[in-house]
Structures are given as C-alpha cells and as structure tokens.
Design a protein around this motif. Structure first.
Motif, PDB file in Angstrom:
ATOM      1  N   ARG A   1      85.708  51.900  59.865  1.00 57.30           N
ATOM      2  CA  ARG A   1      85.318  51.922  58.458  1.00 57.30           C
ATOM      3  C   ARG A   1      86.573  51.897  57.588  1.00 57.30           C
ATOM      4  NH1 ARG A   1      81.207  50.587  56.183  1.00 57.30           N
ATOM      5  NH2 ARG A   1      79.733  52.198  56.848  1.00 57.30           N
ATOM      6  N   LEU A   2      86.700  50.871  56.734  1.00 58.46           N
ATOM      7  CA  LEU A   2      87.860  50.708  55.864  1.00 58.46           C
ATOM      8  C   LEU A   2      87.471  51.048  54.432  1.00 58.46           C
ATOM      9  CD1 LEU A   2      90.776  49.770  55.309  1.00 58.46           C
ATOM     10  CD2 LEU A   2      89.885  47.443  55.061  1.00 58.46           C
ATOM     11  N   VAL A   3      88.249  51.920  53.813  1.00 60.74           N
ATOM     12  CA  VAL A   3      88.057  52.303  52.414  1.00 60.74           C
ATOM     13  C   VAL A   3      89.351  51.990  51.667  1.00 60.74           C
ATOM     14  CG1 VAL A   3      87.466  54.152  50.809  1.00 60.74           C
ATOM     15  CG2 VAL A   3      86.493  54.142  53.116  1.00 60.74           C
ATOM     16  N   VAL A   4      89.253  51.159  50.639  1.00 66.09           N
ATOM     17  CA  VAL A   4      90.422  50.750  49.855  1.00 66.09           C
ATOM     18  C   VAL A   4      90.177  51.182  48.415  1.00 66.09           C
ATOM     19  CG1 VAL A   4      91.972  48.864  49.241  1.00 66.09           C
ATOM     20  CG2 VAL A   4      90.686  48.775  51.388  1.00 66.09           C
ATOM     21  N   MET A   5      91.136  51.889  47.841  1.00 67.86           N
ATOM     22  CA  MET A   5      91.003  52.414  46.483  1.00 67.86           C
ATOM     23  C   MET A   5      92.062  51.766  45.595  1.00 67.86           C
ATOM     24  SD  MET A   5      90.260  56.434  47.392  1.00 67.86           S
ATOM     25  CE  MET A   5      89.615  56.784  45.757  1.00 67.86           C
ATOM     26  N   PHE A   6      91.603  51.112  44.519  1.00 69.18           N
ATOM     27  CA  PHE A   6      92.476  50.443  43.560  1.00 69.18           C
ATOM     28  C   PHE A   6      92.421  51.202  42.238  1.00 69.18           C
ATOM     29  CE2 PHE A   6      90.931  47.224  46.491  1.00 69.18           C
ATOM     30  CZ  PHE A   6      92.076  46.527  46.831  1.00 69.18           C
ATOM     31  N   GLU A   7      93.568  51.429  41.657  1.00 66.63           N
ATOM     32  CA  GLU A   7      93.614  52.123  40.371  1.00 66.63           C
ATOM     33  C   GLU A   7      93.166  51.214  39.236  1.00 66.63           C
ATOM     34  OE1 GLU A   7      96.760  54.707  37.609  1.00 66.63           O
ATOM     35  OE2 GLU A   7      97.426  53.697  39.438  1.00 66.63           O
ATOM     36  N   HIS A   8      93.457  49.926  39.351  1.00 65.09           N
ATOM     37  CA  HIS A   8      93.127  48.970  38.296  1.00 65.09           C
ATOM     38  C   HIS A   8      92.364  47.799  38.892  1.00 65.09           C
ATOM     39  CE1 HIS A   8      95.756  51.015  35.418  1.00 65.09           C
ATOM     40  NE2 HIS A   8      96.664  51.072  36.380  1.00 65.09           N
TER      41      HIS A   8
END
Length: 656
Positions: A419-426
């Motif tokens: 399971r891949l979780v990617v968090m982008f600020e913008h």
C-alpha cells in the motif's frame, strides 16, 4: 501492596485492523420517522338533534306565553260568569282551567327539556368516544416514538472512512502540519495494524510522523528512525545495488526533473561514472567514486584509492579528454561530495516493524534535494527487487519528486502488494501531473489556483437554478359618454280659390311640424392583467466550489472515492480525539436507506456528508427487430450458422 492500574493511552485505540483515513459523521436523527397516522377528529353532533333542541327552546317560550294567556283568559271569563250568575259551577270551571293551564306549561317545559337532554347525552357520548379514540391514537404514537427512540439509541454515528476496494495507492493533497500529523497517526496506525511492517519517508522537515512512532511503540512495535543528513553515516541508500543500478540512481538523483540539462549530459555522466566503477572493481562506494573523480582532475585520490587504482583511472582516458571533461567532473563531484559520509557508520541491522527516514529541519538546500531524489531511487530499486517485504509505504512531502518516479514507484508497489501513500503539500507542477493515480483526498488548499485545480478534478454537476423572475401587473379603464341632440322644423302652406253659380270661396291651410330628438350613450370598460413567471436554467457547476477547499478546517478531508466506474465525495474528520467519542465504529457504517421525505422528522434529499459526483452508465444494445437485423447484416459476417451468406461455417476443429 497492589500496584495502581495504569490506564493505557487513548492513542492505542487507533491501532485496530482495518484501513481508515478518519471518520464520517452520520446523524442518526436523520433516520427518525415521524408518526404519520393523523389524530382522530371529533365526531360532530347530528344536526337533527341540534335543530330539534334549538327549535324546542324557541317554541317553548311562545307556547308558554300562549298557554298562560289562554289559561288566564279562561279563568277570568269563568270568574266573571260566576260573579254575574252567582253560580259555583263557574268557579269550579275556573279552577279546572287554571290547573289545566299549569299542566300544559309543565308539559311544554318537559318536552323542551327532553330535547335538551337528548342533545346533551349525545354530546357526552360522542365526547367520550373521541377521548377514547384519541387516547388509543396517543398510545400508538407514544409506542411509535418509543420504538424510534430505541432504534436511534442503538445506532452508531461515526463510521470509518476507508479506501475503495482495489485501490493501488492513496494521494493526499494540501493540508497543514496539524492535519498531516493527524492523518499520519490515524491512517498510519490502521496500516500498521492491517498490513504489518511499514516504511515512512518524511520529507517535511518537521518529523510529522513522530506521533505515529509513539503509537507504534505503545502497541509494542519496534521503531527504527533515522534523520538525514545528520545521520547519513548510519544510512546506506546504495546498499544492494549493482554497478549499473548505482550509476542510474546517481544520475537520476543529480538531474532529477531538471529541464535545463539535456539527455546528452545524462548519457555523458553515466558513461563517466561507469568507466570509474569499472576501474574500482567490486568495491564501489561514494567515497571511492569521489576519489576517482579527483584523480581525473589530476588530484590525489588517497586514502580511498590505492596508487594502482588511481593509475588505472588516470590511464583510462587521454589527457586531452580529461581536460575536456573537467567541468562535468567538478559538477558531479559537487553533487556527490555531501554524500561522502553515507554508510560509513552502519549499525547492525535489526528487524523493525516501522522504519522511518526523516529529513532534518534545515530549510531547502541542494543537498536535501539530492537526498530526496536519491531516497526515491533507492525506494524504487528496493521495492522492485522484492527486498522490501513490507505492507505499506508512506512518502510525506513528495512535491519535489518528479511525477515519473512517483508513478513508477506506485506501479512497483502495486505489483508487490504494498500500500503506497503519497502526501503532497501543494497541487502544482509534478503533483498536478501525478493526480489520479489512485484514491485522492484533498485537505485545505489555501492557494486559489490550487483550489480551482482540485475542484476541476472533483468534477462538475448539472443542476437547474432559477435564472429569471418576471412579474407583470397592469390595468386599463375606459369611460366614455356621448350625447346626441337633433332638431328639425317643417312648414307647409296651402291656399285655393273657387267660384261658381254666383258665389265664390277661398280656402287656405297652413301646417307647422317641429321634431326634437336626443340620445346619450355611456360606455364603461375596465380590465386588469397580472402575471408571475419563473424560469429555470440548466447549468454546469463545480460539485465543490474552490472557496470551500480554501476554507477547510485543519482536520477536514474531502475524499474522492471511485467505484463501479462512478465517483463519490465524502467529508471525513481526521481528528484522532474522535476515537474517544461514543457511538463510534472502527469499520464503515452499513448503508441505510433514508426515510421518505413525507415520513422523515428531518427531511433531507441525501446524507449531508456524502455526494455522488458521477454514476456509471450502462451501454446497452438498442433493441432491433429481426427483419432489420437481417437487412443490416453483411453477408458472411455476424449471422447465425447457415444464414450468413455463401461463406462456409466451420466448427471448433476447422483448422487443418
């Protein structure tokens, strides 16, 4: 002496199997149904009884007056007759008349009382029946309300928000540091309990995964946390890589997503590093690569290289070539020099349930950017080689990572079941190109352009809105009077003279005629016109306005879920403190149908925290009559066996 019981931290309640971003609030009062049976109406008294009582009362007065008058007249008459005749019989008759009059009056009063009594008895009977019916209705209403209260009391209000089945990765866009920390704690804790071991790469510089690490320790999971570049010596991002993989990783990390460099620069850097690695043999490290670059620029390569190795590198290319490559060599050395200490103080590896690699809080620098790209390359090779036997991988602050690397990492994680979780600020640049690769969640996006992009991704909906109101009020009134008067005069005169037989006569006549006529015509006309019209127009508007995305609270999330070729938008609360509230479930709440608006206590058209953006449309073939189908069939194609033209029909074994 007994030890005091230490209550476990509420944070441990988050470590329950089942993936969850947070919780969705479902107001249980929306499912309350009102008692639709109308209350009984009072039964009216029969009109005949009311009329009879009223008429009896009205006639009673008249009848009493008449009876009293007649009685008094009879008594007086008999008394007068008795006084005139001195007869006792008239006195007896007067007494009898008086008694009869009293009886008649009593009978009249009794008859009127009977009518009033019948009316009162019927009224009391109907009132008692109404009170009984109302009491039974009220008992049914109270039983219904009690049943509804029992049903509502057993319902949950907070249900887990989970990814859609089959989701390969989850992308989170926007948010604040508080919101990210909450999402990491809730979602990361559920991933740790559901998929087992996990790797967290935190590029935020704020170590937002600290609370998640505390949660893992409290539930008995081991945590291995390293900070870069302060602990770069304890991290080896090139371990397990072959020479070509190492060279590719370094070249990709050096160039990143730069648009200024050309493909020729990449190829030239890769060739130069490959030639140095060939001379270094199997012992290839960052320090020895830097030493080899120094040798090419006629500097000392010791102590990392032996004299023989330095001579081989120096002799591998002519002096003129080394002079031409001087600029490229210095550039590569500038990139690799900050990585010289990497892997020089490796500690014995111990298996950990959670591995965290976090960047230090030292602002943006070229070294940090290089380390980010190198970490992503290491993750890609590590997952692709099958060495990463973990259940989930979380990348925090992936804004500066090229979307090609994110997509490749997502594909490899999908193949390995991670399971891949990617968090982008913008939501801009690379993150804008990466959106849509999996489940998408939006948190606060303060920038108006980013909010607009997110609203575009969520989608638009057709709706009818009031576009025009027209109200017209007018009137006309006409009043006309016409008088016509005429006068005519005529006069006629006749004269004559005659004679004969000795005499003569003369006659004259005169006639006057006067005629007068007069007429008057009055016309009145009055008219009023009034109209009130409203028109609605079909518009195509955002399902979520950009302003809403700009004003989201810290712990609010809008989750776009895809299922059955449709999409649904859910409002999710990501506050970890919600886990201490009552009526909470760590699993999604089962779907329940809302009551119809005519029977709902609080009528709504749908759940306030969920909206359907699009629905799947089934593409069904249009019905065609057999005659039309035969007419539109090309001979030899698409027909039934034996009916498709001159082409022979073959069975399964027709190929010989």
């Amino acid at each position: 002496m007994s030890e005091a019981n230490i209550e476990p931290s509420p944070l441990t309640r988050l470590a329950v199997p089942g993936e969850r971003f947070g919780w969705i609030f479902r107001d249980r009062n929306l499912f309350r149904r009102r008692f639709t049976e109308p209350p009984p109406e009072p039964i009216p008294v029969p009109l005949a009884l009311v009329e009879a009582a009223r008429n009896a009362k009205l006639r009673m007065t008249n009848r009493i007056v008449i009876a009293v008058g007649v009685t008094l007249g009879a008594v007086i008459l008999f008394a007068c007759c008795g006084g005139a005749t001195n007869s006792a019989a008239f006195g007896v008759l007067a007494a009898i008349a008086f008694i009869a009059g009293g009886g008649i009056v009593a009978l009249i009063v009794y008859s009127a009382g009977q009518a009033e009594g019948a009316l009162q008895r019927k009224t009391d009977e109907l009132r008692a029946a109404y009170q009984q019916a109302y009491g039974q209705w009220d008992a049914r209403r109270q039983a219904h309300e009690h049943g509804q209260q029992q049903m509502i009391s057993g319902m949950l209000e907070w249900g887990a928000a989970t990814p859609s089945p089959g989701t390969r990765r989850v992308d989170v866009f926007g948010g604040t540091t508080w919101g990210w920390e909450a999402v990491l704690t809730i979602f990361g804790g559920s991933l740790l309990s559901t998929h087992g071991s996990m790797v967290v790469v935190d590029f935020s510089g704020e170590t937002l995964c600290g609370e998640l690490a505390d949660l893992a320790r409290q539930v008995g999971s081991s945590v291995d946390m390293r900070h870069i570049p302060s602990q770069l010596a304890e991290v080896d991002l090139l371990a397990g890589l072959g020479k070509q993989q190492l060279i590719d990783s370094l070249v990709e990390a050096m160039h990143g997503d730069s648009t200024t460099g050309s493909r020729a620069d990449r190829v030239q850097d890769s060739m130069l590093l490959h030639e140095i690695c060939e001379e270094l043999g199997d012992d290839v490290t960052i320090g020895r690569l830097i030493a080899g670059l120094r040798v090419i620029t006629d500097r000392s390569g010791g102590p990392a290289l032996t004299l023989a190795e330095a001579d081989r590198i120096r002799d591998s290319m002519p002096d003129e070539t080394r002079r031409q490559l001087h600029g490229n060599v210095r550039r590569i050395e500038a990139f690799l020099r900050p990585l010289g200490a990497m892997g020089t103080a490796i500690r014995p590896a111990t298996p950990s349930a959670m591995t965290i690699l976090a960047t230090d809080r030292d602002g943006r620098s070229a070294q940090n950017e290089l380390l980010k790209d190198l970490v992503v390359q290491w993750l890609t090779h590590w997952v692709g080689s099958g060495q990463g036997k973990v259940g989930s991988l979380i990348v925090v602050g992936a804004d500066e990572i090229d979307h090609r690397h994110v997509e490749k990492l997502g594909t490899l994680c999908e193949r390995q079941g991670i399971r891949l979780v990617v968090m982008f600020e913008h939501l801009r640049e690379s993150s804008l190109h990466a959106i849509g690769g999996g489940e998408v969640a939006f948190m606060r996006l303060a920038n108006h352009d980013e909010a607009r992009q997110a609203a575009e991704f969520i989608g638009k909906q057709h709706k009818f809105v009031l576009s025009q109101l027209t109200r017209t009020l007018g009137g006309n009134e006409t009043h006309s009077v016409a008088d016509t008067e005429g006068y005519s005069t005529s006069e006629s005169q006749t004269s004559g003279w005659s004679s004969g037989h000795g005499h003569s006569s003369r006659s004259r006549s005169r006639t006057w005629t006067n005629t007068y006529n007069w007429s008057q015509t009055v016309t009145n006309a009055e008219g009023t016109t009034w109209s009130d019209a409203a028109s609605a127009q079909r518009v195509y508007e955002y399902a979520v306005e950009p302003r809403v995305l700009q004003d989201l609270p810290d712990y609010a999330m809008l989750l776009v879920k895809s299922h059955d070729r449709g999409s649904t938008l859910q409002a999710v609360e990501c506050d970890p403190a919600i886990v201490m509230l009552p009526r909470l479930s760590m699993q999604p709440l089962p779907p329940m149908a809302l009551p119809h608006q005519h029977e709902a206590v609080h009528p709504v058209s749908g759940l306030p925290n969920e909206a359907t953006i699009s629905q799947p449309v089934t593409i069904a073939p249009q019905p065609v009559s057999p005659g039309a189908a035969a007419a539109n069939t090309i001979p030899g194609w698409g027909g039934a066996p034996g009916q498709s033209g001159p082409y022979p029909q073959h069975g399964p074994g027709w190929r010989r």
